[in-house]
Scaffold this motif. Structure first.
Motif, PDB file in Angstrom:
ATOM      1  N   VAL A 199       0.846  -1.190   0.000  1.00  0.00           N
ATOM      2  CA  VAL A 199       0.000   0.000   0.000  1.00  0.00           C
ATOM      3  C   VAL A 199       0.884   1.243   0.000  1.00  0.00           C
ATOM      4  N   GLN A 200       0.516   2.180  -0.816  1.00  0.00           N
ATOM      5  CA  GLN A 200       1.245   3.442  -0.860  1.00  0.00           C
ATOM      6  C   GLN A 200       0.431   4.498  -0.140  1.00  0.00           C
ATOM      7  N   SER A 207      -3.585   2.200  -4.797  1.00  0.00           N
ATOM      8  CA  SER A 207      -3.665   1.218  -3.716  1.00  0.00           C
ATOM      9  C   SER A 207      -5.116   0.970  -3.312  1.00  0.00           C
TER      10      SER A 207
END
Length: 126
Positions: free
Chosen positions: A12-13, A31
């Motif tokens: 996840v960013q 994400s």
């Protein structure tokens, strides 16, 4: 979308957001799309692989179901009315019967253990 308790998310960013004295984060759109793609929908078909366990939860019977194509972390507790096919219902009843037999055996063993220590004899005199 169907409510899910857990969604496995890898890579996840996050975007850092500034707000007063606290640092907050938001999930990037890419994400978020990946997370939504993994979440189950009401159109998904669910096939039971196995009925794993039985319990009562707030006086309601529930069975732990393992789903085909999903890992152990995706097992869910389901009521009997969600188990639609006959073989699944039979398997659920066998799992329940095994659970009840094991609970009865534990109770008998506890009584026998207490009797050998004289606790049951003392209670019967009262």
């Amino acid at each position: 979308l169907v409510p899910a308790r857990r969604v496995r998310v890898v890579g996840v960013q996050l975007l850092a957001l500034r707000s007063n004295h606290f640092k907050r984060f938001a999930i990037e759109a890419v994400s978020l799309q990946a997370i939504r793609a993994e979440m189950p929908t009401s159109d998904d078909t669910w096939t039971v692989e196995a009925v794993v366990q039985y319990r009562t939860y707030y006086r309601q019977e529930r069975w732990l179901v393992k789903w085909v194509g999903y890992g152990e972390d995706r097992n869910t507790w389901e009521p009997l009315e969600h188990l639609t096919t006959e073989w699944v219902k039979k398997k659920a009843e066998r799992v329940k019967q095994k659970f009840l037999e094991e609970r009865l055996l534990r109770s008998v063993l506890q009584l026998l253990f207490a009797a050998t220590r004289g606790r049951v004899a003392q209670r019967s005199r009262i």
